[in-house]
Motif scaffolding. Sequence first.
Motif: not given
Length: 445
Positions: A421-438
């Motif tokens: 249940a982990l989200v694994t996408i690797g370093a994205t090269g960007t950073n604009v805080a977190d996202l939550q989706i339900l």
Amino acid sequence: MAQQLAILREQCLAFFRAGVASADPQTAVKRCLSNSDNHYFHRNNDAKIHIIAFGKAACAMAKAARQAIATDKLLEPGIIVTTYDNVTPVDGFEVIGAGHPLPDQNGLLAAEKVAEKCLNAKQNQLVLALISGGGSALLPYPVEGISLADKIAATELLLACGANINQINCVRKHLSKIKGGGLARLAAPADLQALILSDVLDNDLSAIASGPTVADTSTFSDAIEVFKSKKVWDKAPFTVKNYLEAGAAGLHQETLKPGEPIFKQTTQTLIGSNSISVDAVFTAAQQQNFVTTIYNKQLEGEARAVAEQWLLDCKGQMVEGLTQASAQIAGGETTVTVTGNGKGGRNQEMALAFALAAEKHALPCEWTFLSAGTDGRDGPTDEAGGIVNRQTLNKIRDAGIDPETALLNNDSYTALHAANALVTIGATGTNVADLQILLLHPFTE
């Protein structure tokens, strides 16, 4: 049921990727520098340009800037400072990997090089600062009398007690020669233009990377109050307490305040933010025929408490049940007060807490919940966050782990890993805080 949950999981991950893609730093930088209103690139055409880039998106931003600026003859050799996992070679730049979220010796050496480059910039030349999330930890440049070890200890103390990013940055600014407008002070009398990719919720430029190019309204007394309000003043390093108290007494130079003449030569441009990514997720969900709403664009607070409140709000809206697929989107940056010795980050903790809350309060539909960082990293782990559904807790228990105990021990990583249940996408090269989706879907037979 299993097939429906698998579909919701893939949709949820796709929507998250759409949010990350919208924060692409190369596109944002090129768009800004090619703008005909950008007066710094339409005057003093023979003046040299000194580029410094720092933060998780630094390599991508620097590459885009080099491509967008018309002629190489104006460009001085540049400096890039980014996290180790985001290091990528960029022509014309020295690329330095440094520690995050805790600063390290490489970061200190990088900060010294950045400061030297700014000091060498002359009047009518331009310092182009490309700033993204993580820049504060990556450029530790302590004031005289404060060692890097003491600054790290102070940062660790604040992270562990649940201080939010604004509180941590207030302290960082008053222990640094670069933050709180310090970079603008070092660059003067050259012009300074900052292109900023925001990782804070309200896009307060003084908070992003601790505001190295903008005025700071906080004071030494405010920095002291951060420690005292969290009841950790007595645990702070002696040198830190001594310096802050001396500053409050007027014995040290304050951070640059609004109205300082230096800022007449300084321009800041916001080129990307969490709210833009939230909107991209919203659009992606709508395009897949979800009834889509924004739950919160400034999600803050203790991760596990925020998760349960969201669950309660969601259930309260389902008085007559759920009749069609729905999506609720949020963006922000929660906090975690560490009381255990487990492993995980705020997003993993929020995901695990949501799963427990959904079980406790019996959410009456199929659901999938994702909380993840747009930088691809969550706390001290290599994962972006967590994605959970109605099956997750059973999988954790089948692996011999009690999810309630794991949450209490701040060990969300171990629990979620056991349930895939982990989200694994690797370093994205960007950073604009977190996202939550339900994502919510009516029960099917």
